[in-house]
Design a protein around this motif. Structure first.
Motif, PDB file in Angstrom:
ATOM      1  N   PHE A   1       0.849  -1.121  -0.072  1.00 54.81           N
ATOM      2  CA  PHE A   1      -0.154   0.054  -0.043  1.00 54.81           C
ATOM      3  C   PHE A   1       0.717   1.319   0.050  1.00 54.81           C
ATOM      4  CE2 PHE A   1       1.015  -0.281   4.542  1.00 54.81           C
ATOM      5  CZ  PHE A   1       0.914   0.899   4.915  1.00 54.81           C
ATOM      6  N   HIS A   2       0.266   2.401  -0.382  1.00 53.32           N
ATOM      7  CA  HIS A   2       0.943   3.453  -0.460  1.00 53.32           C
ATOM      8  C   HIS A   2       0.072   4.739   0.500  1.00 53.32           C
ATOM      9  CE1 HIS A   2       3.961   3.282  -3.421  1.00 53.32           C
ATOM     10  NE2 HIS A   2       3.220   2.428  -3.875  1.00 53.32           N
ATOM     11  N   VAL A   3       0.602   5.259   1.177  1.00 50.45           N
ATOM     12  CA  VAL A   3      -0.166   6.547   1.970  1.00 50.45           C
ATOM     13  C   VAL A   3      -0.184   7.781   0.795  1.00 50.45           C
ATOM     14  CG1 VAL A   3      -0.146   8.281   3.809  1.00 50.45           C
ATOM     15  CG2 VAL A   3       0.382   5.843   4.321  1.00 50.45           C
ATOM     16  N   THR A   4      -1.236   7.840   0.056  1.00 47.96           N
ATOM     17  CA  THR A   4      -1.050   8.902  -1.150  1.00 47.96           C
ATOM     18  C   THR A   4      -1.526  10.128  -0.529  1.00 47.96           C
ATOM     19  OG1 THR A   4      -3.459   8.340  -1.619  1.00 47.96           O
ATOM     20  CG2 THR A   4      -1.982   7.276  -2.839  1.00 47.96           C
ATOM     21  N   GLU A   5      -2.061  10.517   0.770  1.00 45.29           N
ATOM     22  CA  GLU A   5      -2.482  11.864   1.202  1.00 45.29           C
ATOM     23  C   GLU A   5      -2.223  11.677   2.794  1.00 45.29           C
ATOM     24  OE1 GLU A   5      -6.355  12.989   0.147  1.00 45.29           O
ATOM     25  OE2 GLU A   5      -5.862  12.751  -1.969  1.00 45.29           O
ATOM     26  N   VAL A   6      -1.815  12.777   3.375  1.00 41.84           N
ATOM     27  CA  VAL A   6      -1.918  13.202   4.873  1.00 41.84           C
ATOM     28  C   VAL A   6      -2.534  14.430   4.890  1.00 41.84           C
ATOM     29  CG1 VAL A   6      -0.636  13.343   6.834  1.00 41.84           C
ATOM     30  CG2 VAL A   6       0.069  11.699   5.459  1.00 41.84           C
ATOM     31  N   GLY A   7      -3.417  14.796   5.518  1.00 44.37           N
ATOM     32  CA  GLY A   7      -4.114  16.077   5.329  1.00 44.37           C
ATOM     33  C   GLY A   7      -4.864  16.398   6.605  1.00 44.37           C
ATOM     34  N   LYS A   8      -5.278  17.524   6.463  1.00 45.27           N
ATOM     35  CA  LYS A   8      -6.408  17.922   7.608  1.00 45.27           C
ATOM     36  C   LYS A   8      -7.674  18.245   6.906  1.00 45.27           C
ATOM     37  CE  LYS A   8      -5.853  22.405   9.279  1.00 45.27           C
ATOM     38  NZ  LYS A   8      -5.298  23.623   9.957  1.00 45.27           N
ATOM     39  N   ILE A   9      -8.698  17.626   7.611  1.00 46.19           N
ATOM     40  CA  ILE A   9     -10.198  17.979   7.055  1.00 46.19           C
ATOM     41  C   ILE A   9     -10.670  18.630   8.147  1.00 46.19           C
ATOM     42  CG2 ILE A   9     -12.058  16.656   6.305  1.00 46.19           C
ATOM     43  CD1 ILE A   9     -10.332  14.492   5.238  1.00 46.19           C
ATOM     44  N   THR A  10     -11.480  19.687   7.638  1.00 43.54           N
ATOM     45  CA  THR A  10     -12.281  20.543   8.403  1.00 43.54           C
ATOM     46  C   THR A  10     -13.643  20.411   8.153  1.00 43.54           C
ATOM     47  OG1 THR A  10     -10.389  21.993   8.759  1.00 43.54           O
ATOM     48  CG2 THR A  10     -12.514  23.108   9.373  1.00 43.54           C
ATOM     49  N   LYS A  11     -14.577  20.287   8.703  1.00 46.03           N
ATOM     50  CA  LYS A  11     -15.993  19.781   8.662  1.00 46.03           C
ATOM     51  C   LYS A  11     -16.544  20.906   9.248  1.00 46.03           C
ATOM     52  CE  LYS A  11     -19.764  16.375   8.739  1.00 46.03           C
ATOM     53  NZ  LYS A  11     -20.026  14.926   9.021  1.00 46.03           N
ATOM     54  N   HIS A  12     -17.178  21.861   8.593  1.00 47.23           N
ATOM     55  CA  HIS A  12     -18.225  22.919   9.327  1.00 47.23           C
ATOM     56  C   HIS A  12     -19.641  22.568   8.814  1.00 47.23           C
ATOM     57  CE1 HIS A  12     -18.986  27.631   9.557  1.00 47.23           C
ATOM     58  NE2 HIS A  12     -19.213  26.727  10.784  1.00 47.23           N
ATOM     59  N   PHE A  13     -20.448  22.471   9.878  1.00 43.24           N
ATOM     60  CA  PHE A  13     -22.024  21.967   9.410  1.00 43.24           C
ATOM     61  C   PHE A  13     -22.788  22.553  10.371  1.00 43.24           C
ATOM     62  CE2 PHE A  13     -19.753  18.747  12.070  1.00 43.24           C
ATOM     63  CZ  PHE A  13     -20.762  18.217  12.768  1.00 43.24           C
ATOM     64  N   ILE A  14     -24.166  22.266  10.080  1.00 43.20           N
ATOM     65  CA  ILE A  14     -25.313  22.463  11.230  1.00 43.20           C
ATOM     66  C   ILE A  14     -25.919  21.093  11.262  1.00 43.20           C
ATOM     67  CG2 ILE A  14     -26.878  23.292   9.277  1.00 43.20           C
ATOM     68  CD1 ILE A  14     -27.712  25.333  11.487  1.00 43.20           C
ATOM     69  N   ASP A  15     -26.167  20.703  12.570  1.00 45.14           N
ATOM     70  CA  ASP A  15     -26.971  19.622  12.646  1.00 45.14           C
ATOM     71  C   ASP A  15     -28.461  19.664  12.590  1.00 45.14           C
ATOM     72  OD1 ASP A  15     -28.025  20.401  15.062  1.00 45.14           O
ATOM     73  OD2 ASP A  15     -26.246  19.610  16.264  1.00 45.14           O
ATOM     74  N   CYS A  16     -29.079  18.727  12.873  1.00 44.32           N
ATOM     75  CA  CYS A  16     -30.529  18.860  12.476  1.00 44.32           C
ATOM     76  C   CYS A  16     -31.286  19.452  13.532  1.00 44.32           C
ATOM     77  CB  CYS A  16     -31.084  17.464  12.481  1.00 44.32           C
ATOM     78  SG  CYS A  16     -31.035  16.547  13.694  1.00 44.32           S
ATOM     79  N   GLY A  17     -30.699  20.016  14.737  1.00 41.05           N
ATOM     80  CA  GLY A  17     -31.092  20.596  15.708  1.00 41.05           C
ATOM     81  C   GLY A  17     -30.950  22.078  15.316  1.00 41.05           C
ATOM     82  N   GLY A  18     -30.111  22.514  14.507  1.00 37.84           N
ATOM     83  CA  GLY A  18     -29.827  23.813  14.258  1.00 37.84           C
ATOM     84  C   GLY A  18     -28.467  24.548  14.874  1.00 37.84           C
ATOM     85  N   THR A  19     -27.760  23.541  15.431  1.00 34.40           N
ATOM     86  CA  THR A  19     -26.498  23.732  16.212  1.00 34.40           C
ATOM     87  C   THR A  19     -25.503  23.932  15.250  1.00 34.40           C
ATOM     88  OG1 THR A  19     -27.052  22.931  18.382  1.00 34.40           O
ATOM     89  CG2 THR A  19     -24.658  23.200  18.136  1.00 34.40           C
ATOM     90  N   VAL A  20     -24.618  24.765  14.979  1.00 34.09           N
ATOM     91  CA  VAL A  20     -23.526  25.026  14.103  1.00 34.09           C
ATOM     92  C   VAL A  20     -22.085  24.194  14.727  1.00 34.09           C
ATOM     93  CG1 VAL A  20     -21.790  26.454  12.936  1.00 34.09           C
ATOM     94  CG2 VAL A  20     -24.218  27.120  13.254  1.00 34.09           C
ATOM     95  N   ARG A  21     -21.476  23.377  13.988  1.00 32.83           N
ATOM     96  CA  ARG A  21     -20.390  22.746  14.594  1.00 32.83           C
ATOM     97  C   ARG A  21     -19.437  22.532  13.824  1.00 32.83           C
ATOM     98  NH1 ARG A  21     -22.347  18.893  18.443  1.00 32.83           N
ATOM     99  NH2 ARG A  21     -24.861  19.005  18.573  1.00 32.83           N
ATOM    100  N   ASN A  22     -18.054  22.594  14.214  1.00 35.53           N
ATOM    101  CA  ASN A  22     -16.767  22.443  13.662  1.00 35.53           C
ATOM    102  C   ASN A  22     -15.902  21.241  14.153  1.00 35.53           C
ATOM    103  OD1 ASN A  22     -16.484  24.864  11.895  1.00 35.53           O
ATOM    104  ND2 ASN A  22     -16.826  25.738  13.977  1.00 35.53           N
ATOM    105  N   GLU A  23     -15.395  20.144  13.187  1.00 35.99           N
ATOM    106  CA  GLU A  23     -14.568  19.071  13.447  1.00 35.99           C
ATOM    107  C   GLU A  23     -13.423  19.260  12.829  1.00 35.99           C
ATOM    108  OE1 GLU A  23     -16.985  15.400  12.731  1.00 35.99           O
ATOM    109  OE2 GLU A  23     -18.297  15.887  14.241  1.00 35.99           O
ATOM    110  N   GLU A  24     -12.318  18.794  13.225  1.00 32.22           N
ATOM    111  CA  GLU A  24     -11.058  18.586  12.327  1.00 32.22           C
ATOM    112  C   GLU A  24     -10.411  17.363  12.733  1.00 32.22           C
ATOM    113  OE1 GLU A  24      -8.975  22.883  11.713  1.00 32.22           O
ATOM    114  OE2 GLU A  24      -8.346  21.873  13.428  1.00 32.22           O
ATOM    115  N   VAL A  25     -10.022  16.574  11.787  1.00 29.45           N
ATOM    116  CA  VAL A  25      -9.353  15.489  11.825  1.00 29.45           C
ATOM    117  C   VAL A  25      -7.968  15.475  10.837  1.00 29.45           C
ATOM    118  CG1 VAL A  25     -11.373  13.833  12.535  1.00 29.45           C
ATOM    119  CG2 VAL A  25     -10.745  14.396  10.127  1.00 29.45           C
ATOM    120  N   ALA A  26      -7.173  14.856  11.559  1.00 30.28           N
ATOM    121  CA  ALA A  26      -5.893  14.416  10.331  1.00 30.28           C
ATOM    122  C   ALA A  26      -6.384  13.286   9.615  1.00 30.28           C
ATOM    123  CB  ALA A  26      -4.750  14.081  11.174  1.00 30.28           C
TER     124      ALA A  26
END
Length: 155
Positions: A30-55
């Protein structure tokens, strides 16, 4: 598993292996073709704005059977990504090709990095009317006081 945990494990290993939730190993070429930072900015079904970050690590199988990714090479890729992309000590998410791109969590069992299953979830159960899950009881846990017994005359 956090990025710092992966880096610490890589210092201890001579080879890298990833195991899928079904117990199969990702092919050793296998190869590791990407290492990155993913940011997810979203609103849940209850109307709360959320931010998540993962490597994020993306694993890919190439038809390149002559090369194998060594721990020091992956460590160099991670350190470059931290410096250039400003990746902090984030939780790791791994992408791997199945029928479509699968997203996995990451753990370590002392030998292999384990790709763990991830599940979707409602983050606003209290806002959208989803009833709380009732606890499941075993018949042996139900108290028998005030219950009828054969021949007890209560029925």
């Amino acid at each position: 598993m956090k990025l710092s945990d992966v880096k610490n494990r890589l210092h201890e290993l001579e080879t890298i292996s990833f195991k899928l939730p079904n117990g199969e190993l990702v092919p050793s070429h296998f190869h590791v073709t990407e290492v990155g930072k993913i940011t997810k900015h979203f609103i849940d079904c209850g109307g709360t704005v959320r931010n998540e970050e993962v490597a994020n690590f993306q694993l890919w199988n190439a038809n390149d059977y002559d090369h194998r990714l060594h721990p020091e090479k992956l460590l160099n890729i991670i350190e470059l990504s931290e410096k250039v992309l400003g990746i902090g000590d984030l939780e790791i998410e791994v992408e791997y090709q199945a029928d479509t791109i699968g997203k996995f969590g990451l753990e370590f069992d002392g030998t292999n990095f384990l790709l763990t299953s991830k599940q979707t979830d409602c983050l606003a159960k209290d806002q959208c009317g989803i009833p709380a899950e009732k606890p499941k009881l075993q018949f042996s846990e139900i108290q028998s006081e005030n219950s009828c017994t054969p021949g007890g005359g209560c029925c």
